[in-house]
Scaffold this motif. Structure first.
Motif, mmCIF file in Angstrom:
data_model
loop_
_atom_site.group_PDB
_atom_site.id
_atom_site.type_symbol
_atom_site.label_atom_id
_atom_site.label_comp_id
_atom_site.label_asym_id
_atom_site.label_seq_id
_atom_site.Cartn_x
_atom_site.Cartn_y
_atom_site.Cartn_z
ATOM 1 N N ARG A 95 0.830 -1.209 0.000
ATOM 2 C CA ARG A 95 0.000 0.000 0.000
ATOM 3 C C ARG A 95 0.863 1.257 0.000
ATOM 4 N NH1 ARG A 95 -3.150 -2.835 3.650
ATOM 5 N NH2 ARG A 95 -2.135 -1.776 5.394
ATOM 6 N N GLU A 96 1.896 1.262 0.823
ATOM 7 C CA GLU A 96 2.758 2.435 0.911
ATOM 8 C C GLU A 96 3.492 2.696 -0.405
ATOM 9 O OE1 GLU A 96 6.377 3.854 3.727
ATOM 10 O OE2 GLU A 96 4.609 3.040 4.744
ATOM 11 N N LEU A 97 3.956 1.636 -1.052
ATOM 12 C CA LEU A 97 4.644 1.810 -2.332
ATOM 13 C C LEU A 97 3.684 2.332 -3.399
ATOM 14 C CD1 LEU A 97 7.016 -1.281 -2.444
ATOM 15 C CD2 LEU A 97 7.606 1.105 -1.997
ATOM 16 N N LEU A 98 2.465 1.788 -3.449
ATOM 17 C CA LEU A 98 1.496 2.250 -4.440
ATOM 18 C C LEU A 98 1.125 3.713 -4.197
ATOM 19 C CD1 LEU A 98 -0.374 1.777 -6.837
ATOM 20 C CD2 LEU A 98 -2.063 0.837 -5.233
ATOM 21 N N GLU A 99 0.920 4.097 -2.964
ATOM 22 C CA GLU A 99 0.621 5.502 -2.655
ATOM 23 C C GLU A 99 1.747 6.412 -3.143
ATOM 24 O OE1 GLU A 99 -0.154 5.877 1.550
ATOM 25 O OE2 GLU A 99 -1.848 4.486 1.435
ATOM 26 N N ASP A 100 2.978 5.986 -2.940
ATOM 27 C CA ASP A 100 4.105 6.795 -3.389
ATOM 28 C C ASP A 100 4.181 6.821 -4.911
ATOM 29 O OD1 ASP A 100 6.413 8.427 -2.594
ATOM 30 O OD2 ASP A 100 7.555 6.859 -3.624
ATOM 31 N N GLU A 101 3.941 5.693 -5.568
ATOM 32 C CA GLU A 101 3.992 5.643 -7.031
ATOM 33 C C GLU A 101 3.005 6.622 -7.651
ATOM 34 O OE1 GLU A 101 3.316 1.500 -7.737
ATOM 35 O OE2 GLU A 101 5.402 0.981 -7.252
ATOM 36 N N ARG A 102 1.864 6.801 -7.009
ATOM 37 C CA ARG A 102 0.854 7.732 -7.526
ATOM 38 C C ARG A 102 1.345 9.176 -7.517
ATOM 39 N NH1 ARG A 102 -3.680 4.423 -4.388
ATOM 40 N NH2 ARG A 102 -4.438 3.186 -6.151
ATOM 41 N N ARG A 103 2.402 9.469 -6.785
ATOM 42 C CA ARG A 103 2.953 10.827 -6.724
ATOM 43 C C ARG A 103 3.783 11.189 -7.955
ATOM 44 N NH1 ARG A 103 3.826 9.090 -1.137
ATOM 45 N NH2 ARG A 103 2.413 10.320 0.162
ATOM 46 N N PHE A 104 4.286 10.170 -8.677
ATOM 47 C CA PHE A 104 5.201 10.508 -9.772
ATOM 48 C C PHE A 104 5.041 9.657 -11.026
ATOM 49 C CE2 PHE A 104 7.308 7.172 -7.481
ATOM 50 C CZ PHE A 104 8.200 6.564 -8.340
ATOM 51 N N ILE A 105 4.334 8.544 -10.963
ATOM 52 C CA ILE A 105 4.173 7.652 -12.119
ATOM 53 C C ILE A 105 2.771 7.800 -12.702
ATOM 54 C CG2 ILE A 105 4.171 5.253 -12.920
ATOM 55 C CD1 ILE A 105 6.007 4.596 -10.532
ATOM 56 N N ASP A 106 2.683 7.888 -14.020
ATOM 57 C CA ASP A 106 1.403 7.864 -14.723
ATOM 58 C C ASP A 106 1.022 6.380 -14.844
ATOM 59 O OD1 ASP A 106 -0.756 8.064 -16.427
ATOM 60 O OD2 ASP A 106 0.225 9.466 -17.808
ATOM 61 N N LEU A 107 0.387 5.860 -13.820
ATOM 62 C CA LEU A 107 0.132 4.415 -13.732
ATOM 63 C C LEU A 107 -0.665 3.850 -14.911
ATOM 64 C CD1 LEU A 107 -0.437 4.124 -9.883
ATOM 65 C CD2 LEU A 107 1.532 3.334 -11.187
ATOM 66 N N PRO A 108 -1.723 4.515 -15.396
ATOM 67 C CA PRO A 108 -2.455 3.937 -16.537
ATOM 68 C C PRO A 108 -1.627 3.840 -17.825
ATOM 69 C CG PRO A 108 -3.816 5.581 -15.424
ATOM 70 C CD PRO A 108 -2.424 5.685 -14.846
ATOM 71 N N ARG A 109 -0.533 4.587 -17.913
ATOM 72 C CA ARG A 109 0.319 4.565 -19.113
ATOM 73 C C ARG A 109 1.641 3.831 -18.870
ATOM 74 N NH1 ARG A 109 2.112 9.540 -20.579
ATOM 75 N NH2 ARG A 109 2.665 8.682 -22.592
ATOM 76 N N SER A 110 1.712 3.082 -17.766
ATOM 77 C CA SER A 110 2.960 2.418 -17.381
ATOM 78 C C SER A 110 2.723 0.910 -17.228
ATOM 79 C CB SER A 110 3.479 3.023 -16.068
ATOM 80 O OG SER A 110 3.753 4.395 -16.220
ATOM 81 N N PRO A 111 2.925 0.159 -18.308
ATOM 82 C CA PRO A 111 2.649 -1.278 -18.249
ATOM 83 C C PRO A 111 3.632 -2.023 -17.347
ATOM 84 C CG PRO A 111 3.704 -0.720 -20.326
ATOM 85 C CD PRO A 111 3.443 0.575 -19.607
ATOM 86 N N LEU A 112 3.154 -3.149 -16.823
ATOM 87 C CA LEU A 112 4.024 -4.034 -16.048
ATOM 88 C C LEU A 112 3.623 -5.471 -16.317
ATOM 89 C CD1 LEU A 112 2.363 -5.133 -13.253
ATOM 90 C CD2 LEU A 112 2.587 -2.722 -12.759
ATOM 91 N N TRP A 113 4.585 -6.368 -16.142
ATOM 92 C CA TRP A 113 4.336 -7.787 -16.357
ATOM 93 C C TRP A 113 5.426 -8.588 -15.668
ATOM 94 C CZ3 TRP A 113 6.186 -4.383 -19.894
ATOM 95 C CH2 TRP A 113 7.436 -4.653 -20.441
ATOM 96 N N PHE A 114 5.150 -9.888 -15.477
ATOM 97 C CA PHE A 114 6.131 -10.805 -14.898
ATOM 98 C C PHE A 114 6.853 -11.543 -16.009
ATOM 99 C CE2 PHE A 114 3.120 -10.237 -11.443
ATOM 100 C CZ PHE A 114 3.968 -9.998 -10.394
#
Length: 121
Positions: A95-114
């Motif tokens: 939760r803490e990492l996601l909250e911080d990511e929202r401060r600087f990353i455009d999450l809907p435009r930033s894909p991720l995968w394993f």
């Protein structure tokens, strides 16, 4: 070993310099502080580098606009990663990492995968 690859685009309104500085100096230490709780074995940041050669190569290939960087996180296994996320400390860390990511990353435009890596060279 399982690797999470996260291709990052910065939020509108942040300069490239602001984004890269925050990611390295603020978010990086936060990830480090939660690595044990989340069973992260390795974490790397690959920051994009502006260059005429890179622009020319992208143009020849018809490539889309580049990411601002790529985060790579290694875990022993998917099961181990899920187990870490099932603990109170793991859920708090996530939760803490996601909250911080929202401060600087455009999450809907930033894909991720394993991924599973296959070394060729």
């Amino acid at each position: 070993m399982i690797k999470l690859v996260f291709c990052l685009r910065r939020l509108p309104g942040l300069s490239r310099h602001e984004f890269l500085r925050y990611w390295l100096e603020e978010h990086g230490p936060l990830v480090r502080s939660h690595a044990e709780a989340l069973h992260i074995r390795r974490y790397e940041q690959a920051h994009s580098v502006e260059s005429a050669a890179g622009d020319a190569l992208a143009a020849v290939r018809g490539a889309p606009s580049p990411f601002d960087g790529v985060a790579s996180l290694w875990f022993d296994s998917m099961a181990d990663m899920r187990a870490a996320g099932a603990t109170p400390s793991g859920r708090h860390a996530a939760r803490e990492l996601l909250e911080d990511e929202r401060r600087f990353i455009d999450l809907p435009r930033s894909p991720l995968w394993f991924t599973e890596e296959h070394r060729i060279v």
